[in-house]
Structures are given as structure tokens and as C-alpha cells.
Design a protein around this motif. Structure first.
Motif, PDB file in Angstrom:
ATOM      1  N   ASP A   1     -27.044  64.550 -28.188  1.00  0.00           N
ATOM      2  CA  ASP A   1     -26.161  65.408 -27.389  1.00  0.00           C
ATOM      3  C   ASP A   1     -26.433  66.881 -27.666  1.00  0.00           C
ATOM      4  O   ASP A   1     -26.485  67.694 -26.738  1.00  0.00           O
ATOM      5  CB  ASP A   1     -24.691  65.087 -27.704  1.00  0.00           C
TER       6      ASP A   1
ATOM      7  N   LEU B   1     -29.847  67.845 -26.200  1.00  0.00           N
ATOM      8  CA  LEU B   1     -29.784  67.920 -24.744  1.00  0.00           C
ATOM      9  C   LEU B   1     -29.024  69.171 -24.293  1.00  0.00           C
ATOM     10  O   LEU B   1     -29.434  69.840 -23.329  1.00  0.00           O
ATOM     11  CB  LEU B   1     -29.102  66.650 -24.214  1.00  0.00           C
ATOM     12  N   THR B   2     -27.948  69.499 -25.020  1.00  0.00           N
ATOM     13  CA  THR B   2     -27.186  70.699 -24.671  1.00  0.00           C
ATOM     14  C   THR B   2     -28.052  71.947 -24.807  1.00  0.00           C
ATOM     15  O   THR B   2     -28.104  72.786 -23.895  1.00  0.00           O
ATOM     16  CB  THR B   2     -25.938  70.831 -25.584  1.00  0.00           C
TER      17      THR B   2
ATOM     18  N   LEU C   1     -30.579  72.137 -21.942  1.00  0.00           N
ATOM     19  CA  LEU C   1     -30.063  72.464 -20.612  1.00  0.00           C
ATOM     20  C   LEU C   1     -29.497  73.882 -20.528  1.00  0.00           C
ATOM     21  O   LEU C   1     -29.377  74.439 -19.444  1.00  0.00           O
ATOM     22  CB  LEU C   1     -28.997  71.440 -20.184  1.00  0.00           C
TER      23      LEU C   1
ATOM     24  N   ALA D   1     -23.259  77.929 -12.592  1.00  0.00           N
ATOM     25  CA  ALA D   1     -23.824  76.951 -13.537  1.00  0.00           C
ATOM     26  C   ALA D   1     -22.787  76.552 -14.586  1.00  0.00           C
ATOM     27  O   ALA D   1     -22.670  75.376 -14.951  1.00  0.00           O
ATOM     28  CB  ALA D   1     -25.066  77.538 -14.212  1.00  0.00           C
TER      29      ALA D   1
ATOM     30  N   VAL E   1     -20.327  74.123 -13.084  1.00  0.00           N
ATOM     31  CA  VAL E   1     -20.905  72.775 -13.000  1.00  0.00           C
ATOM     32  C   VAL E   1     -20.883  72.111 -14.374  1.00  0.00           C
ATOM     33  O   VAL E   1     -20.505  70.941 -14.520  1.00  0.00           O
ATOM     34  CB  VAL E   1     -22.363  72.829 -12.465  1.00  0.00           C
ATOM     35  N   ALA E   2     -21.250  72.882 -15.404  1.00  0.00           N
ATOM     36  CA  ALA E   2     -21.269  72.325 -16.769  1.00  0.00           C
ATOM     37  C   ALA E   2     -19.870  71.906 -17.201  1.00  0.00           C
ATOM     38  O   ALA E   2     -19.682  70.815 -17.738  1.00  0.00           O
ATOM     39  CB  ALA E   2     -21.842  73.362 -17.735  1.00  0.00           C
TER      40      ALA E   2
ATOM     41  N   ALA F   1     -17.295  71.129 -15.298  1.00  0.00           N
ATOM     42  CA  ALA F   1     -16.834  69.997 -14.495  1.00  0.00           C
ATOM     43  C   ALA F   1     -17.452  68.692 -14.976  1.00  0.00           C
ATOM     44  O   ALA F   1     -16.847  67.628 -14.867  1.00  0.00           O
ATOM     45  CB  ALA F   1     -17.185  70.236 -13.031  1.00  0.00           C
ATOM     46  N   ASN F   2     -18.663  68.767 -15.509  1.00  0.00           N
ATOM     47  CA  ASN F   2     -19.353  67.551 -15.919  1.00  0.00           C
ATOM     48  C   ASN F   2     -19.105  67.155 -17.364  1.00  0.00           C
ATOM     49  O   ASN F   2     -19.189  65.990 -17.712  1.00  0.00           O
ATOM     50  CB  ASN F   2     -20.862  67.711 -15.705  1.00  0.00           C
ATOM     51  N   LEU F   3     -18.834  68.138 -18.205  1.00  0.00           N
ATOM     52  CA  LEU F   3     -18.796  67.837 -19.637  1.00  0.00           C
ATOM     53  C   LEU F   3     -17.397  67.840 -20.244  1.00  0.00           C
ATOM     54  O   LEU F   3     -17.196  67.298 -21.318  1.00  0.00           O
ATOM     55  CB  LEU F   3     -19.690  68.820 -20.403  1.00  0.00           C
TER      56      LEU F   3
END
Lengths: 249, 77
Positions: free
Chosen positions: B31, B34-35, B38, B68, B71-72, B74-76
Motif C-alpha cells: 500500500d 503504491l501510494t 501514484l 486529482a 479522485v484520490a 473519493a477512492n481511498l
């Protein structure tokens, strides 16, 4: 999924081939993961998006150092590209894998045509496009992002023609600007795939490490290879992969 | 001394991959890696939002960064 050394080797070969031939990593990685390693297409796309993000960042660093990307233009186009990538990444689970596979088959033919086209087009001088061309470029950007979000290819295969043909940016700057946007677009789409769990997190670091090693070694290898013959052979390979993708899923 | 453009994001990718490979057994490593990966592409945009040429470029960069980030979140979260 395959063993770590195999993934590292596959990443290195694909990273090297992608850099030598000037095609994005996702175009090669998705078919290999799906057709050779039998990874479900959506996982292959998500995994590819993360690898593409990493390779685009390192490639963009080289271009930024040389001052090549048109940053304002890249950011303008990214607004539409990001919206397109987000939209297709969100709807991807509802799209049948057979449809994605067929769209990917079309993208492979497009990439083969692009390799042929790049050497025949005037590299051009750097200019500023106005009027309808700029509007057309803004309108086309969501398509590039959409391709990234659904197919895991980064979007450069559409951004480069948009920049060169519609906006009159010279070829080298088009590639550099596109590389910058690919990192942004792929990272946004990858977030959506990550949240859904459509990623192979064990494979990503090995593939990415291999791709970075292969990309770093590409310039030395490119000098020793007959480029035109290599492109012809690779074009045929892409067409073969396209046929296989068309019939898969 | 001014850092070379694009160097920091590229270093972040290198660190993310190296940590991910070396600490693969730790559950949080993937995690974290990946963070980092991105976030890396957005550093040049963040830099433009502060030090861009003219208000137009700075506003464009800030807008893109905000999108951006939304979006991050909202997703995380």
C-alpha cells in the motif's frame, strides 16, 4: 501468477522493447499478462496502469530535464484526459471482457500503424495551434484518457497524434508532452482499479523493476540493432497479438 | 541549489519499488509503495501550482491537482 524472476525478466524485455520501439509499456504488457500468463483482462489492465505510471514518471524526468514537454498544454489536455480515464475506469467492470479484448485488438493495430506513420511524417517545427484545432484537441483528449482507463495503455497512442497533427507541436516535444500526461492519466485510473482490488500487487514491483531496468538499457541496445527490421518484425508481432486478443475472453 | 526537474518524482518511483521488493513480507509495504508511486507523477504539477509562469499556468496546475486529490479522496477514504 508467474515467479518473481520470470516477472522481472518479462518486465525487462518489455521495458527495453517499449523504449527501443517508442511504444508505451501497457500496449505490450496487457497482452502478455492476459495471453501468456492467463491473468484476467481487468486485472491485467489494472496492473499495467500502475507499471505505466512508474515508467512514465521516470521517462518524463529525462524529458523535463531537457525542457521538452509543453507543460501548460499538457495540463490543458489532461483535464479532458483525466475525465475520460476516470469514466472508463469506473464503468470497466460493466464492460464485457470480450468487448475490452476486441477494443485492445484494435489498439494494437493502431500502434502498429503509428510505428509506420511516425517515420513518414514531417517532424515539424514547434508551433501554436489556434481556433478549431485547439477545440478539436480538447475534444479528443477524453478519448485518449478513455483508452487508458479501459485498456491500461496510458493514452500516449492518441495524445501524440493529437499534439502533432492537431496542435502542430513538433514530434519530439509531442512525445515528451504525452509522456508527462500519461503518468497523470494512468495514476488516476490506477487508483480506481486499486480500490476495486483489480490489481496484482505481488506482480507490480517485479514487473516495474524489470521495466525500469530494461528501459535504462534500451539506448545502448538500440544502437546495435537494425531499427527498421526490428520495427517490421514487431509490427507483425503486434498484428498477431491483435488476432489473439480479438479471439480471447 | 535548484533540483533538476522531474528528479524527485523519479526518485520516489525508485524508492517505492525498492522498498516494495525489499520489504515484501510486511503487509503495509504494498500500500505504501503504491501510494508513493501514484503520487509521484503529480509532484511537477504541485511545483507548477506554486512556481508556474503566470497566474494562468498556476491556476491550471492548482485545478488539476485539486481534481486529482478529489479522485484520490473519493477512492481511498
Amino acid at each position: 501468477m508467474a515467479s518473481a524472476p520470470l516477472l522481472l525478466a518479462v518486465g525487462a524485455v518489455l521495458g527495453c522493447a517499449g523504449a527501443v520501439l517508442g511504444v508505451g509499456g501497457g500496449v505490450l504488457l496487457v497482452p502478455v499478462l492476459h495471453l501468456v500468463f492467463e491473468v484476467p483482462l481487468r486485472i491485467a489492465v489494472g496492473t499495467s496502469l500502475v507499471v505505466v505510471t512508474g515508467t512514465a514518471v521516470t521517462a518524463a524526468a529525462g524529458y523535463l530535464r531537457r525542457g521538452l514537454p509543453r507543460r501548460s498544454l499538457a495540463m490543458e489536455l489532461e483535464i479532458g484526459a483525466m475525465a475520460g480515464a476516470l469514466a472508463t475506469a469506473l464503468v470497466a467492470p460493466g464492460v464485457p471482457p470480450a468487448v475490452v479484448a476486441k477494443l485492445f485488438a484494435g489498439a494494437l493495430v493502431w500502434v502498429a500503424a503509428m510505428m509506420w506513420w511516425r517515420h513518414r511524417i514531417d517532424p515539424g517545427s514547434d508551433g501554436a495551434a489556434v481556433g478549431w484545432r485547439r477545440v478539436a484537441a480538447w475534444s479528443a483528449s477524453p478519448l485518449a484518457g478513455g483508452a487508458a482507463g479501459l485498456l491500461g495503455v496510458g493514452g500516449g497512442l492518441l495524445q501524440v497524434p493529437i499534439l502533432r497533427l492537431l496542435l502542430g507541436v513538433d514530434m519530439l516535444r509531442s512525445v515528451a508532452t504525452s509522456t508527462l500526461t500519461v503518468g497523470w492519466t494512468a495514476s488516476v485510473a490506477a487508483l480506481v482499479y486499486w480500490r476495486r482490488g483489480d490489481l496484482d500487487l505481488d506482480a507490480v514491483p517485479w514487473l516495474l523493476a524489470g521495466t525500469l531496468i530494461g528501459g535504462a538499457g534500451a539506448p545502448a541496445i538500440a544502437e546495435r540493432l537494425p531499427r527498421r527490421a526490428l520495427e517490421s518484425a514487431f509490427g507483425l508481432l503486434l498484428l498477431y497479438a491483435s488476432i489473439r486478443m480479438w479471439g480471447s475472453s | 541549489m535548484t533540483p533538476r526537474p522531474g528528479r524527485l518524482p523519479a526518485m520516489m518511483v525508485g524508492v517505492a519499488v525498492a522498498a516494495w521488493l525489499l520489504l515484501a513480507a510486511a503487509p503495509a509495504t504494498a500500500d505504501a509503495g503504491l501510494t508513493l508511486l501514484l503520487v509521484a507523477p503529480w509532484l511537477p504539477v504541485a511545483e507548477r501550482s506554486i512556481g508556474g509562469r503566470g497566474w494562468r499556468q498556476r491556476s491550471l496546475a492548482a485545478l488539476l491537482l485539486a481534481a486529482a486529490a478529489a479522485v484520490a479522496l473519493a477512492n481511498l477514504v
